[in-house]
Design an enzyme around this catalytic site. Structure first.
Site, PDB file in Angstrom:
ATOM      1  N   HIS A   1     -11.469  26.553 -54.753  1.00  8.80           N
ATOM      2  CA  HIS A   1     -10.603  25.543 -55.386  1.00  8.80           C
ATOM      3  C   HIS A   1      -9.983  26.090 -56.646  1.00  8.80           C
ATOM      4  O   HIS A   1      -8.817  25.902 -56.930  1.00  8.80           O
ATOM      5  CB  HIS A   1     -11.363  24.310 -55.892  1.00  8.80           C
ATOM      6  CG  HIS A   1     -12.232  23.700 -54.887  1.00  8.80           C
ATOM      7  ND1 HIS A   1     -13.351  22.992 -55.205  1.00  8.80           N
ATOM      8  CD2 HIS A   1     -12.124  23.690 -53.570  1.00  8.80           C
ATOM      9  CE1 HIS A   1     -13.898  22.567 -54.115  1.00  8.80           C
ATOM     10  NE2 HIS A   1     -13.190  22.986 -53.107  1.00  8.80           N
TER      11      HIS A   1
ATOM     12  N   CYS B   1       1.421  28.955 -42.649  1.00  2.80           N
ATOM     13  CA  CYS B   1       1.208  28.735 -44.081  1.00  2.80           C
ATOM     14  C   CYS B   1      -0.097  29.336 -44.616  1.00  2.80           C
ATOM     15  O   CYS B   1      -0.600  28.888 -45.632  1.00  2.80           O
ATOM     16  CB  CYS B   1       1.293  27.248 -44.416  1.00  2.80           C
ATOM     17  SG  CYS B   1       0.034  26.243 -43.640  1.00  2.80           S
TER      18      CYS B   1
HETATM   19  C1  PEP Z   1      -5.105  27.427 -44.197  1.00  2.00           C
HETATM   20  O1  PEP Z   1      -6.239  27.166 -43.798  1.00  2.00           O
HETATM   21  O2  PEP Z   1      -4.466  28.439 -43.861  1.00  2.00           O
HETATM   22  C2  PEP Z   1      -4.418  26.521 -45.139  1.00  2.00           C
HETATM   23  C3  PEP Z   1      -3.169  26.721 -45.462  1.00  2.00           C
HETATM   24  O3  PEP Z   1      -5.153  25.519 -45.672  1.00  2.00           O
HETATM   25  P1  PEP Z   1      -6.209  25.708 -46.850  1.00  2.00           P
HETATM   26  O4  PEP Z   1      -6.079  27.124 -47.350  1.00  2.00           O
HETATM   27  O5  PEP Z   1      -5.881  24.709 -47.882  1.00  2.00           O
HETATM   28  O6  PEP Z   1      -7.500  25.461 -46.160  1.00  2.00           O
END
Ligand code: PEP
Ligand code: MG
Length: 764
Positions: free
Chosen positions: A374, A687
């Site tokens: 985080h 992403c």
């Molecule tokens: C991922 O898991 O690639 C993502 C974009 O979500 P997070 O990093 O917030 O888990």
């Protein structure tokens, strides 16, 4: 051989014995004699009290241990005999930073014969390191001619003396001139520490501990009654502040139990008695706290119960607070940062990072790796470099030390030399020049040499992120991580607050699309106010959409706030951790219910609502076509998807870098997902943070991804890479790299990178 005959036992051991010994040490240090005479007096006193034939003090000079004083060995060896650290029994004690006890020294594996000191006939050996701020300043040795087993009590007594000796040596009360300077240089010389980069960037600043360390203090006092009264007052204040801390938090369950144990320590009679006894042996209140804490450390480290061993940390913490109280500090007030601060702490949560004044905070060094995920997301948003897993940072740094945090390579320099600091200053300058160059390219289209258009969006999670849209020229926000708002507060954010926040984000986007991901809570992202059941594998547990479907109490109000905030505009909502199409249907059901709710209350609705699913589980990726039929768009969350594909924890140092996302199997799997999504009629984006690396980004272009959402800092380099090369060249380079060794699971990256560079690709 100049060993004197064995002395009669006097002074005794145990608490009273130590008290007498400490008093004698105080007198030795306080005398008006020369530094050498005082040291010799001290050695004599210790030898007498521990009933040893020999007592010697070795102090460290560079990589050697020099005999500084002895009672019992040859006098002319003093300042002449030098033992390398790591060699001989004394050297091993220094290197291992642990006591060594034997009743047959010459037979010990590490024994080395040094001809000039006259220790041939000594069988029994007890060596204890003098440690200060995590560094070995020297070794205190007691030896006996006869075979003798030193008892635990004796070892403890010598350790107590060693703690004090280290204190006295470091305080400058004992040594003079060049010798004192050598100790100073050792304690405060340049250090290069290796850790793991958590958030990129370079920070140059001054060390600030999350909790201020105790100020420098004297070791011995002349007014024991005055010191005892000071101690009493500080203990009272400490207890009051612990009571308030517990009452003020409104905690329950496990957290309360832990704090109650902490309170028990604060009120412990035995602790107070031992502190008072140390004060009446002639120590200052501060030195008494250190002395007793050193005994506690030794005792608790030997305790059978794991629970007790873990409590060392509580006691360390209490002792630290007591010391700060003794120096007159208000222990309840939050710390104000000085300018150019590099905060050094064991761990840090995202809320705490946000509480610091960003204009003063330059970087962060953490000694543990846990809970970094985080804090990493927030740190990247705030552009605060962080290096974690730097084990010794807390011990080796002093408040105010110069620090360089290299968030690019995961290295921390404490008290860097001028050359190192200058070189980092230059790198900082170059980085900002590079950023300025990328900013100038922000308006250029992201189109490859052979005309393939690429959409580049950016990731965000805080209001401050939104200014990066203009700076980077990103097409929009492809992933807005809404859970940060849920994680940083003490309670669940109200719907009205959420609505205001989302409205503000949309306003800052100035018409560019923002994809709001509903709160991905659970797993490592759990707020203090959320009651959770313990799970053995939380990353694969009750999280994201799974939790939302079972308990819509968080997601429904969030959707209500989003719908209200986007009234009259386009709303993009995306759900995390989707596994089955049926879960997405359930989520769509919540949206329908909230639209009905808004209509029933006569509220304006968004112009359009597009619903997306994150593809983060292999199950979702494999059935992307089916999922696509239920979604308006898909987004591959490569961080989680790679974690589950490789069965490799994304937050573990040991597995993080083990598997390359451009592995042929993973890319083939992604290609299947991209093709299936297209067949199902939904656009797909990527992403995961992996795209921050241009080589990985190029490989993703080769498997058909055309829309990306990436960290803001990566937008400029990505666009430049896209513009510099043709998709045809990228695909050929990847094929060739797989042919050259990737098929066997060998490393693909070097060959791929080299071919890309040969095609003129701008990779960084
Ligand atoms: C991922 O898991 O690639 C993502 C974009 O979500 P997070 O990093 O917030 O888990
Ligand atoms: Mg994820």
């Amino acid at each position: 051989m100049s060993v004197e005959k064995t002395r009669p036992r006097h002074g005794g051991h145990g608490a009273r014995g130590i008290t007498v010994l400490l008093r004698a040490m105080r007198d030795a240090v306080a005398s008006e004699a020369s530094a050498q005479e005082r040291l010799d007096h001290l050695t004599r006193v210790i030898a007498g009290h521990v009933v040893a034939d020999v007592c010697s003090i070795y102090l460290r000079r560079d990589s050697d241990l020099e005999l500084f004083s002895t009672e019992g060995l040859k006098r002319d060896a003093v300042h002449v005999t030098k033992l390398p650290v790591g060699e001989g029994l004394v050297g091993v004690v220094a290197q291992s930073q642990a006591p060594l006890v034997t009743d047959d020294a010459p037979s010990h594996d590490a024994f080395r014969y040094f001809p000039d000191i006259g220790e041939e006939k000594l069988l029994s050996f007890l060596g204890v390191p003098l440690i200060r701020s995590g560094k070995t300043l020297g070794v205190l040795v007691v030896q006996n001619v006869k075979k003798r087993t030193y008892t635990d009590e004796e070892v403890e007594a010598v350790q107590a003396v060693a703690t004090l000796l280290a204190e006295i040596t470091a305080s400058g009360e004992l040594l003079e001139g060049e010798e004192s300077a050598a100790v100073e240089a050792m304690l405060h010389g340049a250090e290069r520490l290796e850790g793991v980069s958590v958030a990129p960037g370079i920070a140059i600043g001054k060390a600030v501990f999350r909790e201020a360390p105790a100020a420098r203090h004297r070791v011995f006092s002349r007014d024991s009654h005055g010191e005892a009264a000071r101690l009493e007052r500080a203990l009272d204040d400490l207890r009051q502040s612990v009571d308030q801390m517990i009452a003020g938090r409104g905690l329950g369950g496990e957290s309360l139990e832990i704090l109650e144990a902490y309170r028990l320590f604060a009120y412990d009679r035995g602790w107070k008695d031992r502190l008072r006894a140390a004060v009446f042996s002639g120590l200052t209140a501060e030195a008494a706290v250190e002395q007793v804490q050193s005994e506690n450390r030794t005792r608790l480290a030997r305790a059978q119960s794991a629970y007790l061993r873990e409590r060392v940390q509580d006691l360390e913490d209490l002792s630290n607070r007591l010391m700060r109280r003794l120096s007159g500090e208000d222990i309840d007030a939050p710390r104000e940062l000085p300018g150019d601060a590099v905060v050094i702490a064991r761990t840090m949560g995202p809320a705490e990072l946000l509480e610091y004044d960003r204009d003063r905070l330059r970087g962060v060094v953490l000694s543990e790796a846990s809970t970094t995920s985080h804090v990493a997301i927030v740190a990247r948003a705030l552009e605060v470099p962080i290096v974690a897993s730097v084990d010794d940072a807390l011990d080796l740094a002093d408040e105010g030390d110069a620090v360089v945090v290299d968030g690019e390579t995961g290295v921390v320099h404490l008290r860097p030399t001028r050359e190192i600091a200058d070189s980092y200053r230059q790198q900082q300058g170059l980085r900002s020049e590079r950023q300025a160059a990328f900013a100038r390219e922000a308006g250029l289209p992201a189109v490859t040499q052979d005309g393939v258009e690429v959409e580049i969006h950016m990731n965000a999670g805080l209001a401050v992120d939104m200014r990066n849209l203009a700076v980077t020229g990103a097409a929009g926000v492809g992933l807005f991580r809404t859970e940060l708002q849920f994680l940083i507060g003490r309670q669940l954010p109200r719907v009205s607050d959420q609505e205001r926040f989302y409205r503000d984000i949309l306003a800052r986007a100035e018409g560019r699309p923002v994809v709001f991901r509903t709160a991905d809570l659970g797993a490592d992202k759990s707020a203090a106010y959320m009651k959770r059941r313990r799970e053995a594998n939380p990353a694969m547990g009750w999280r994201g959409l799974r939790m939302a479907v079972d308990r819509p109490g968080i997601v429904r109000p969030q959707l209500r706030a989003l719908i209200a905030a986007a009234a009259g505009r386009d709303l993009y909502v995306m759900f995390p951790m989707v596994t089955l199409p049926s879960e997405l249907e359930a989520a769509r059901g919540f949206i329908d219910q909230e639209i009905a709710f808004a209509e029933a209350h006569g509220k304006d609705l968004p112009r359009k609502i597009a619903v997306g699913a994150m593809v983060e589980t292999p199950a979702a990726a494999w059935r992307a076509r089916a999922l696509a039929r239920h979604a308006d768009f898909l987004s591959i969350g490569g961080n989680d998807l790679a974690q589950f594909y490789f069965a490799a924890d994304r937050d573990s140092d040991l597995t993080q870098r083990r598997f390359d996302p451009i592995d042929e199997g993973f890319l083939t799997f992604l290609k299947h997902c991209v093709d299936e999504a297209a067949a199902g009629g939904a656009p797909v984006s990527y992403c995961g943070e992996q795209v921050a690396d241009t080589v990985t980004a190029a490989a993703l272009l080769a498997v058909g991804v055309r829309r990306f959402s990436i960290p803001a800092t990566a937008v400029g380099p990505f666009r430049r890479m896209v513009r510099s090369v043709s998709l045809e060249a990228i695909s050929a380079a990847l094929e060739a790299a797989y042919g050259a060794g990737g098929g066997a699971g060998g490393p693909v990256r070097p060959a791929f990178r080299a071919s890309l560079e040969a095609s003129g690709a701008a990779l960084n």
